[in-house]
Design an enzyme around this catalytic site. Structure first.
Site, PDB file in Angstrom:
ATOM      1  N   ASP A  70       0.874  -1.172   0.000  1.00 48.75           N
ATOM      2  CA  ASP A  70       0.000   0.000   0.000  1.00 48.75           C
ATOM      3  C   ASP A  70       0.922   1.236   0.000  1.00 48.75           C
ATOM      4  OD1 ASP A  70      -2.229   1.767   0.540  1.00 48.75           O
ATOM      5  OD2 ASP A  70      -1.528   1.817   2.622  1.00 48.75           O
ATOM      6  N   ASP A  84      -0.299   5.067   0.907  1.00 52.96           N
ATOM      7  CA  ASP A  84      -0.609   6.100   1.903  1.00 52.96           C
ATOM      8  C   ASP A  84      -0.669   5.516   3.311  1.00 52.96           C
ATOM      9  OD1 ASP A  84      -0.884   8.299   0.089  1.00 52.96           O
ATOM     10  OD2 ASP A  84      -2.647   7.263  -0.678  1.00 52.96           O
TER      11      ASP A  84
HETATM   12  C1  XBP Z   1      -5.424   6.094   0.407  1.00 54.10           C
HETATM   13  C2  XBP Z   1      -6.587   6.932   0.272  1.00 54.10           C
HETATM   14  C3  XBP Z   1      -6.568   8.003  -0.729  1.00 54.10           C
HETATM   15  C4  XBP Z   1      -5.749   9.209  -0.366  1.00 54.10           C
HETATM   16  C5  XBP Z   1      -6.039  10.306  -1.351  1.00 54.10           C
HETATM   17  O1  XBP Z   1      -5.851   4.847   0.941  1.00 54.10           O
HETATM   18  O2  XBP Z   1      -7.568   6.762   0.954  1.00 54.10           O
HETATM   19  O3  XBP Z   1      -7.873   8.451  -0.868  1.00 54.10           O
HETATM   20  O4  XBP Z   1      -6.095   9.676   0.907  1.00 54.10           O
HETATM   21  O5  XBP Z   1      -5.814   9.895  -2.643  1.00 54.10           O
HETATM   22  P1  XBP Z   1      -4.914   3.560   0.848  1.00 54.10           P
HETATM   23  P2  XBP Z   1      -6.523  10.598  -3.898  1.00 54.10           P
HETATM   24  O6  XBP Z   1      -3.668   3.874   1.626  1.00 54.10           O
HETATM   25  O7  XBP Z   1      -5.674   2.462   1.520  1.00 54.10           O
HETATM   26  O8  XBP Z   1      -4.684   3.272  -0.615  1.00 54.10           O
HETATM   27  O9  XBP Z   1      -6.933  11.955  -3.453  1.00 54.10           O
HETATM   28  O10 XBP Z   1      -5.467  10.598  -4.965  1.00 54.10           O
HETATM   29  O11 XBP Z   1      -7.704   9.742  -4.250  1.00 54.10           O
HETATM   30 MG    MG Z   2      -3.030   3.131   3.450  1.00 51.71          MG
END
Ligand code: XBP
Ligand code: MG
Length: 246
Positions: A12, A14
């Site tokens: 993953d 973020d």
């Molecule tokens: C990541 C997210 C994304 C980011 C924003 O979740 O929830 O929405 O916060 O990204 P994960 P965008 O780590 O589970 O993938 O604004 O580019 O959609």
């Molecule tokens: Mg995440």
């Protein structure tokens, strides 16, 4: 029966590779709101609640529905959200490019070790592809996007985490069965997506996710600092589903 070898790590982005939510996405959303002349502001606490919904466009829609329901019927709401999303993505990439989002401890070392051992690497995230590239190129190493055989990101699948679709898509692209890979996640949404695709999952928590429910995770860690590839291989071999097949 022999235990399937670990062939791939699927990361993953973020919250897992870097603390991008609080210091990156949240800040970028607020800059986009300011720029558009909106009085919306997502402080750290509110953003923690909004993280229940993955995807930036989806999160903004959820915010309006939950906190500004009077705007729901506005004819141009969808367009506004698209414009805000584009502006937010620009601010996010600028933030990352300024070096404001270093990788979390242990991440670079683990990726390095995995590459040396010949493991295949992939990404499964709900964030937009440009955000992933910026983070890898600036915070990991120039050219490091190429280290990842498959980058599953953004709208490549319509149903975002906690739906398993993005992990299924990555496994399919790599021609792997779930037992040949391990997911590394930071949140309940991510764990649920990975487990839904049949993947064993190591969770590395952060401030936003440390109180979440991680039942079903192979391991729950404070960070990846000091976590060797050998540990991941051992946990993967000892996974309950493998034992059941022996
Ligand atoms: C990541 C997210 C994304 C980011 C924003 O979740 O929830 O929405 O916060 O990204 P994960 P965008 O780590 O589970 O993938 O604004 O580019 O959609
Ligand atoms: Mg995440």
């Amino acid at each position: 029966m022999s235990r399937p070898t670990l062939k791939a790590l699927i990361f993953d982005v973020d919250g897992t590779l870097a603390d991008t939510e609080r210091d990156g996405h949240r800040v970028a959303f607020n800059r986009a709101f300011d720029e558009a002349g909106l009085d919306w502001h997502w402080d750290e606490a509110l953003y923690g609640k909004l993280l229940d919904v993955t995807g930036g466009k989806e999160r903004m829609k959820h915010y309006v529905a939950r906190y500004l329901p009077g705007l729901l019927g506005a004819p141009d709401l969808a367009v506004t959200i698209e414009e805000l999303f584009r502006a937010k993505s620009r601010h996010y990439v600028n933030l990352v490019s300024s070096g404001a989002l270093p990788l979390r401890p242990g991440v670079a070392q683990l990726i390095d070790e995995a590459r040396q051992a010949g493991l295949r690497l992939a990404i499964a995230t709900t964030t937009a592809p440009a955000n992933v590239t910026a983070l890898l190129e600036v915070s990991l190493a120039p050219g490091s996007t190429q280290w990842f055989e498959c980058i599953g990101a953004g709208d490549v699948v319509p149903a975002k985490k906690p739906a398993p679709d993005i992990y299924r898509w990555v496994l399919d692209q790599m021609n792997l069965v779930p037992s040949e890979a391990l997911a590394i996640e930071d949140s309940w949404n991510g764990l649920t997506a990975a487990r839904g695709a049949g993947l064993e999952t190591v969770v590395t928590v952060n401030r936003y996710t440390s109180d979440q429910n991680f039942d079903g995770a192979l391991q729950v860690l404070e960070s990846l600092q000091g976590i060797s590839l050998e540990s991941l291989v051992t946990w993967h071999q000892q996974r309950p589903s493998a034992a059941a097949r022996l």
